[in-house]
Design a protein around this motif. Structure first.
Motif, PDB file in Angstrom:
ATOM      1  N   TYR A  22      -0.232  17.748  11.408  1.00 21.89           N
ATOM      2  CA  TYR A  22      -1.081  18.311  12.447  1.00 21.89           C
ATOM      3  C   TYR A  22      -2.517  18.395  11.956  1.00 21.89           C
ATOM      4  CZ  TYR A  22       3.188  19.411  14.930  1.00 21.89           C
ATOM      5  OH  TYR A  22       4.380  19.300  15.595  1.00 21.89           O
ATOM      6  N   LEU A  23      -3.447  18.115  12.854  1.00 20.40           N
ATOM      7  CA  LEU A  23      -4.874  18.125  12.558  1.00 20.40           C
ATOM      8  C   LEU A  23      -5.559  19.169  13.418  1.00 20.40           C
ATOM      9  CD1 LEU A  23      -7.580  16.922  11.482  1.00 20.40           C
ATOM     10  CD2 LEU A  23      -7.447  15.285  13.384  1.00 20.40           C
ATOM     11  N   TRP A  24      -6.302  20.056  12.757  1.00 21.60           N
ATOM     12  CA  TRP A  24      -7.124  21.041  13.467  1.00 21.60           C
ATOM     13  C   TRP A  24      -8.582  20.742  13.174  1.00 21.60           C
ATOM     14  CZ3 TRP A  24      -6.510  24.616  17.155  1.00 21.60           C
ATOM     15  CH2 TRP A  24      -7.568  25.501  17.389  1.00 21.60           C
ATOM     16  N   ARG A  25      -9.373  20.595  14.214  1.00 23.71           N
ATOM     17  CA  ARG A  25     -10.817  20.378  14.084  1.00 23.71           C
ATOM     18  C   ARG A  25     -11.522  21.726  14.104  1.00 23.71           C
ATOM     19  NH1 ARG A  25     -12.134  15.596  18.470  1.00 23.71           N
ATOM     20  NH2 ARG A  25     -12.600  13.900  16.991  1.00 23.71           N
ATOM     21  N   THR A  31      -8.746  20.559   9.099  1.00 24.53           N
ATOM     22  CA  THR A  31      -7.590  21.143   8.423  1.00 24.53           C
ATOM     23  C   THR A  31      -6.366  20.305   8.759  1.00 24.53           C
ATOM     24  OG1 THR A  31      -8.488  23.394   8.537  1.00 24.53           O
ATOM     25  CG2 THR A  31      -6.104  23.177   8.225  1.00 24.53           C
ATOM     26  N   LEU A  32      -5.584  19.961   7.750  1.00 24.48           N
ATOM     27  CA  LEU A  32      -4.303  19.298   7.951  1.00 24.48           C
ATOM     28  C   LEU A  32      -3.184  20.284   7.658  1.00 24.48           C
ATOM     29  CD1 LEU A  32      -4.945  15.849   6.210  1.00 24.48           C
ATOM     30  CD2 LEU A  32      -4.908  16.315   8.665  1.00 24.48           C
ATOM     31  N   VAL A  33      -2.236  20.370   8.563  1.00 24.61           N
ATOM     32  CA  VAL A  33      -1.029  21.163   8.326  1.00 24.61           C
ATOM     33  C   VAL A  33       0.081  20.182   7.979  1.00 24.61           C
ATOM     34  CG1 VAL A  33       0.606  22.825   9.260  1.00 24.61           C
ATOM     35  CG2 VAL A  33      -1.807  22.942   9.920  1.00 24.61           C
ATOM     36  N   GLY A 145     -12.684  27.499  10.075  1.00 21.52           N
ATOM     37  CA  GLY A 145     -13.973  27.090  10.605  1.00 21.52           C
ATOM     38  C   GLY A 145     -14.111  27.521  12.047  1.00 21.52           C
ATOM     39  N   GLY A 146     -14.259  28.832  12.258  1.00 21.30           N
ATOM     40  CA  GLY A 146     -14.396  29.356  13.608  1.00 21.30           C
ATOM     41  C   GLY A 146     -13.097  29.791  14.243  1.00 21.30           C
ATOM     42  N   GLU A 147     -11.978  29.596  13.578  1.00 21.02           N
ATOM     43  CA  GLU A 147     -10.654  30.008  14.070  1.00 21.02           C
ATOM     44  C   GLU A 147      -9.867  30.548  12.893  1.00 21.02           C
ATOM     45  OE1 GLU A 147      -8.202  30.826  17.145  1.00 21.02           O
ATOM     46  OE2 GLU A 147      -9.864  29.433  17.463  1.00 21.02           O
TER      47      GLU A 147
END
Length: 223
Positions: A22-25, A31-33, A145-147
């Motif tokens: 999973y990729l979070w921007r 971020t990679l999960v 990063g903001g979350e």
């Protein structure tokens, strides 16, 4: 590998034949999960480029547990730049290559047969070791990063299995503590070191306020 957007411009799933990344921007980078099997890093890098990023934009890796299909490419990805690898304190020694994980306690012959079938083509070795820069405990908060992501200790699949809950975005990454069957049913994860503890961990996660559930295996659930 398939890339699917789950939340506009924020959350993506990178689907592999075995498992998912999973990729979070975030505002400060990516971020990679989890990281897939060993050898998955080039495909992940290609997916990032397809979304307009560089591999060096990855700032952190969150590992849900130490198994090779989740931590297998963490070492290669950590070499892309300033990447902080996170794992629960109980699994960190295994991720570093300093310890072995607990054996699976099969609940019946059906599960043992399923394990042999699933693992027939998987590496019969641990994931390549990688340094864990941050050891997590239950309730630790990670700035994406903001979350904010909250680490939820979820022992049972492994001693240091951890889920990641983003309460603001209402997203949950379950790792292998919960799975989704091909027919869409949400089910307990299999191949657990402590099945009783795994059941408790699943119940805890089911109480969370979530709109996107990201499983280690099975299609994500968006409600």
């Amino acid at each position: 590998m398939d890339v699917t957007e789950l939340l506009p411009s924020r959350l993506y799933v990178l689907g592999f034949p075995v498992g998912q990344v999973y990729l979070w921007r975030g505002d400060d980078g990516l971020t990679l999960v989890d990281t897939g099997l060993p050898g998955s890093a080039p495909a992940i890098a290609a997916a990032l480029r397809g979304l307009g990023h560089r591999p060096g934009d990855v700032r952190r890796v969150l590992l849900t547990h130490h198994h090779v299909d989740h931590a297998g490419s963490a070492a290669e990805i950590a070499g892309w730049g300033e990447v902080t690898v996170h794992a629960h304190a109980a699994d960190a020694p295994v991720v570093r290559g300093a310890a072995s994980g607990a054996p699976i306690r099969f609940t019946g012959d059906w599960e043992r047969a399923l394990y042999e079938q699933v693992h027939a083509d998987l590496p019969d070795v641990p994931a390549p070791p990688v340094e864990v820069a941050r050891e997590l405990g239950d309730g630790d908060v990670i700035d994406l990063g903001g979350e904010e992501a909250v680490a939820l200790a979820a022992p049972g699949h492994t001693a240091g299995s951890v889920a990641f809950h983003l309460p603001g975005a209402r997203v949950l990454f379950t790792g292998d503590t919960i799975a989704r069957a091909p027919g869409g049913e949400v089910m307990p994860g299999v191949f657990n070191a402590d099945p009783a503890a795994a059941a408790v961990s699943m119940r805890r996660q089911l109480e969370l306020d979530v709109r996107v559930t990201c499983f280690g295996h099975g299609a994500p659930l968006v409600t």
